[in-house]
Design an enzyme around this catalytic site. Structure first.
Site, short mmCIF file in Angstrom:
data_model
loop_
_atom_site.label_atom_id
_atom_site.label_comp_id
_atom_site.label_asym_id
_atom_site.label_seq_id
_atom_site.Cartn_x
_atom_site.Cartn_y
_atom_site.Cartn_z
N LYS A 74 -2.85 -5.35 -2.82
CA LYS A 74 -2.23 -4.90 -1.57
C LYS A 74 -2.12 -6.10 -0.62
O LYS A 74 -3.07 -6.89 -0.52
CB LYS A 74 -3.10 -3.80 -0.96
CG LYS A 74 -2.55 -3.20 0.32
CD LYS A 74 -3.49 -2.12 0.85
CE LYS A 74 -2.93 -1.43 2.08
NZ LYS A 74 -3.85 -0.39 2.61
N SER A 149 -1.51 4.15 3.02
CA SER A 149 -0.73 2.95 3.20
C SER A 149 -0.60 2.06 1.95
O SER A 149 0.28 1.21 1.91
CB SER A 149 -1.35 2.12 4.33
OG SER A 149 -2.64 1.67 3.98
N SER A 173 -5.88 5.80 2.42
CA SER A 173 -4.78 4.96 1.92
C SER A 173 -4.81 4.60 0.44
O SER A 173 -3.83 4.08 -0.08
CB SER A 173 -4.71 3.68 2.73
OG SER A 173 -4.01 3.94 3.90
N1 GLN Z 1 -2.95 7.29 7.02
C1 GLN Z 1 -4.14 6.84 7.65
C2 GLN Z 1 -3.81 5.99 8.86
O1 GLN Z 1 -2.66 5.70 9.07
C3 GLN Z 1 -4.99 6.05 6.69
C4 GLN Z 1 -4.50 4.69 6.50
C5 GLN Z 1 -5.45 3.84 5.72
O2 GLN Z 1 -6.35 4.33 5.07
N2 GLN Z 1 -5.24 2.53 5.83
O3 GLN Z 1 -4.69 5.62 9.59
#
Ligand code: GLN
Length: 467
Positions: A74, A149, A173
């Site tokens: 990532k 994400s 994410s």
């Molecule tokens: N969707 C969640 C957020 O936007 C989790 C994102 C993540 O785990 N990086 O905070």
């Protein structure tokens, strides 16, 4: 699906394929891909490493199980000398000065990074559309989102562009895109893997974790990355997950909990609700004890997570002001340089979170919002401690709804935040939790008490057999 890593290892050792041709095949597939899962392809980097593996094999030397295996990262992890953009304009030309510990451990084991993967900018999002590299498309249906994400990582694994990928999970994410693309994704106990070299979103819940197509591969990669690192004081040494854990099977009478209010709600899609209940019935028929539990309502959990995550990200991203890292816009004085640089280089969603986070932390509001959220977080953690005195694992859906179409999620941030209802609570508790792509359209989430990763693997393997 059996171990892709083992299969590739056998082919390399038996000289059915050279490491260079294996890596070339992955690089070509990544280059040709039309799913926007890729930010930077590491052509030279990967091929140089592959040549070394081939030289070793040619000399008759033995190679480790991960040696020569192509993997994805990532684009929020540092890998020395390569671009690390966090899918932002800000860092589009930023080159990593050093390598993240988790990635270094994989390099030390001989694995070969082939790609920096598209994701929501700085981890902000649930669909991998909040990115300057174009929205990531779902591996199973290109009209749908990849989830986020860590969407690019999930897609690359699902498509086998990489043998495994390393995502980051702050509030879901890894688990959510794993569910959306039909692969395994693990968020380990907070601290099990060092965060050093992972760009910080919300430091108190950020976790490093793997995506893979099999539990065997997930386990191997987890074991390789885990362990105490003096550069991350929250990291700790822990026991490895073994093959015995994987294959032992759940003993009859294992207590499987579920949160009633996660299920008995109109917010959960009807088909997914039915599939979840059917799963519980099957497990009961297998001799498991199903234990209904109470939990905080979804609005409270989501609001607590977002108050804290926004506060932490506002604080963490304060370092991006045009002085030390990435892009810089010119202005008549320092204040203008800061404001123009930050206005031009952050996405709308990231700005929303910075503004929200600074509000949460501001004088006069922090007692009312930040301190209150911290107190609720403590209550959530205490509730988990209590629950894991009663049950061995907790089963839940990963998301309340099926995978959305591309273009809809970002229109309505509040609905997007609420779609994280089932993942963010476990992050606030620092618990290990795993998405297994069975039963529900977006998979099932298995959660255990802190440091109990082993039972996640046992349960996931069991579910694979009985469902
Ligand atoms: N969707 C969640 C957020 O936007 C989790 C994102 C993540 O785990 N990086 O905070």
């Amino acid at each position: 699906m059996s171990s892709i890593i083992q299969e590739l290892h056998n082919k390399l050792v038996n000289k059915e394929i050279s490491c260079v041709s294996l890596v070339q095949e992955k690089l070509a597939a990544l280059t040709a891909n039309e799913l926007n899962s890729v930010n930077f392809i590491l052509n030279d980097y990967a091929l140089n490493l592959a040549k070394k593996v081939d030289a070793k094999i040619a000399k008759g030397e033995s190679i480790g199980i991960l040696e020569g295996i192509p993997f994805g990262i990532k684009d929020v992890y540092l890998l020395q000398g390569t671009y690390s953009s966090a899918s932002s304009d800000f860092l589009k030309k930023y080159k990593s000065p050093y390598t993240a510990t988790a990635i270094q451990k994989l390099l030390d084991a001989g694995a070969i990074p082939v790609v920096k993967e598209n994701c929501d900018s700085f981890g902000h999002g649930s669909s991998s559309e909040n990115t300057v590299f174009g929205p990531v498309k779902n591996a199973l249906d290109a009209n749908k989102v990849a989830g986020g994400s860590s969407g690019g990582s999930a897609v690359n694994v699902a498509k086998e562009y990489t043998a495994f990928s390393i995502g980051g999970d702050t509030g879901g994410s890894i688990r959510q895109p794993a569910g959306y693309n039909g692969v395994y994704g693990l968020k380990p106990t907070y601290g099990k893997i060092s965060r050093y070299g992972l760009m910080a979103y919300a430091s108190s819940t950020d976790c490093v974790g793997p995506f893979a197509k099999s539990l065997e591969d997930l386990q191997l990669v987890l074991n390789t990355m885990a362990g105490k690192d003096f550069r991350d004081q929250t990291s700790f040494d822990s026991e490895q997950v073994t093959n015995d854990h994987l294959t032992s099977g759940l003993t009859k009478g294992t207590k499987i909990g579920y949160y009633k209010n996660f299920i008995e709600t109109d917010a959960l899609n009807a088909e997914m609700k039915a599939a979840f209940k059917e799963t519980l019935a099957k497990l009961e028929a297998e001799g498991m004890e199903i234990v209904p539990l109470d939990f905080f309502d979804a609005d409270t959990v989501v609001a607590t997570y977002y108050a804290l995550a926004m506060a932490e990200t506002a604080s963490n991203l304060a370092r991006l002001d045009g002085t030390m890292y990435g892009n810089r816009a010119e202005g008549k004085d320092l204040k203008e340089i800061y404001s123009v640089t930050r206005s031009e280089n952050f996405t709308e969603e990231t700005k929303r979170r910075i503004v929200g986070g600074n509000q949460v932390l501001s004088q006069g509001h922090s007692e009312e919002i930040y301190n209150k959220a911290q107190a609720i977080r403590q209550n959530i953690s205490n509730k988990f401690d209590e629950d894991f005195n009663t049950v061995d694992v907790i089963l839940s859906p990963v998301t309340p709804n099926p995978v959305p179409e591309i273009g809809n999620v970002m229109k309505d941030p509040k609905t997007m935040y609420l779609s994280d209802a089932y993942t963010v609570g476990f992050s606030l508790g620092g618990l290990p939790t795993l998405t297994t792509p069975v039963a529900l359209e977006t998979g099932l989430q298995i959660t255990a008490a802190k440091r109990q990763e082993a039972i996640l693997f046992t349960t996931a393997n069991f579910l694979k057999q009985v469902l």
